[in-house]
Design a protein around this motif. Sequence first.
Motif, short mmCIF file in Angstrom:
data_model
loop_
_atom_site.label_atom_id
_atom_site.label_comp_id
_atom_site.label_asym_id
_atom_site.label_seq_id
_atom_site.Cartn_x
_atom_site.Cartn_y
_atom_site.Cartn_z
N GLY A 187 1.97 26.88 53.25
CA GLY A 187 1.66 25.65 52.54
C GLY A 187 2.74 25.21 51.57
N GLY A 188 4.01 25.48 51.92
CA GLY A 188 5.12 24.96 51.12
C GLY A 188 5.66 25.87 50.04
N ARG A 189 5.07 27.06 49.87
CA ARG A 189 5.63 28.01 48.90
C ARG A 189 5.22 29.43 49.27
N THR A 190 5.83 30.40 48.63
CA THR A 190 5.52 31.79 48.93
C THR A 190 4.18 32.17 48.32
N ARG A 191 3.29 32.69 49.18
CA ARG A 191 1.94 33.07 48.77
C ARG A 191 1.55 34.38 49.44
N PRO A 192 0.52 35.05 48.91
CA PRO A 192 -0.02 36.21 49.64
C PRO A 192 -0.78 35.70 50.87
N THR A 193 -0.39 36.14 52.05
CA THR A 193 -1.06 35.71 53.28
C THR A 193 -2.09 36.72 53.76
N GLN A 194 -2.20 37.84 53.05
CA GLN A 194 -3.20 38.84 53.40
C GLN A 194 -3.83 39.43 52.13
N LEU A 195 -5.14 39.52 52.13
CA LEU A 195 -5.89 40.19 51.06
C LEU A 195 -6.66 41.34 51.68
N THR A 196 -6.57 42.50 51.05
CA THR A 196 -7.34 43.65 51.49
C THR A 196 -8.35 44.00 50.42
N MET A 197 -9.64 43.91 50.77
CA MET A 197 -10.73 44.20 49.84
C MET A 197 -11.41 45.50 50.24
N GLU A 198 -11.47 46.43 49.31
CA GLU A 198 -12.04 47.75 49.58
C GLU A 198 -13.22 48.02 48.66
N ASP A 199 -14.33 48.42 49.26
CA ASP A 199 -15.53 48.74 48.50
C ASP A 199 -15.28 49.96 47.63
N ALA A 200 -15.58 49.85 46.35
CA ALA A 200 -15.37 50.97 45.43
C ALA A 200 -16.50 51.98 45.49
N LEU A 201 -17.63 51.60 46.09
CA LEU A 201 -18.80 52.47 46.14
C LEU A 201 -18.96 53.16 47.48
N LYS A 202 -18.51 52.51 48.56
CA LYS A 202 -18.61 53.08 49.90
C LYS A 202 -17.20 53.27 50.47
N LYS A 203 -16.74 54.49 50.46
CA LYS A 203 -15.38 54.78 50.89
C LYS A 203 -15.18 54.40 52.36
N GLY A 204 -14.11 53.69 52.61
CA GLY A 204 -13.79 53.30 53.98
C GLY A 204 -14.29 51.94 54.39
N ASP A 205 -15.11 51.30 53.57
CA ASP A 205 -15.59 49.94 53.87
C ASP A 205 -14.54 48.94 53.38
N ILE A 206 -13.89 48.27 54.33
CA ILE A 206 -12.74 47.43 54.01
C ILE A 206 -12.85 46.10 54.76
#
Length: 261
Positions: free
Chosen positions: A212-231
């Motif tokens: 979109g015309g500038r440098t941005r994060p193109t990936q977000l990784t969200m990890e559950d802090a309560l259930k290990k491995g849920d991403i």
Amino acid sequence: MSLKFSPSNYRARCFGLALALLALASGGTVRADDNELARSIVAKADEVRFPHDGFQVVVDINSSSPGEQIDERKYRVLSKGNENTIVQTLEPASDRGQAMLMRGHDLWVFMPNVSQPIRLSLAQRLTGQVANGDLARANFSGDYEPKILRTETIDGEKMHVLELTAADRGVTYAKVLYWVRQSNNWPHKAEFYSLSDRLLKVCRYEKFQNLGGRTRPTQLTMEDALKKGDISVLRYSQMTAKDLPDRVFTKQYMDKLNRID
């Protein structure tokens, strides 16, 4: 009992009072400056993540849990000014035609076979580790009161570490700890907390590329802090500027969304 006047005690008290007033005045100035700096950092990081003007972007979300098949979903997001957003479901095909409309902090979902929209909260889960508000309203500078906690160095990069406290209860999270690079205001990481101060999940901003015309994060990784491995991994693509008149963000217009390219 009478107290005797002592010039030395009087001078000492006056000197102590003057120091206290000076410290108070200096402390107030520093806090005001720090608050202004914190707001500036968060606003600039918001601009890195998304344009302020009208835009459209496609978001692919893959959610995984140990021992379960990966859940794949695709959305189109139309947004204008951080206050008006539409999230259309593109995949899976069985959910195509569903759409969420956000105006301010009000959020509704429209479903093809349901005549009336259903009211939702920003904090409700959309899919995997992704809440409705993660797609519909990513406005940290407008929704939170920030303050700078400290500075950290991560992988050789100096980071501001900020605490964001919700301005009201209508936002997605009660509190956010936010790591932002000092050199360019790129967001690095966020920790999201509940009202009871429980860590819910951790988000990492990754793969900075031109979008979109500038440098941005193109990936977000969200990890559950309560259930290990849920991403959940969110991948952003096809971001383009788009003229979005206010009439698009109305309940009456939702049935016309499929004609918006």
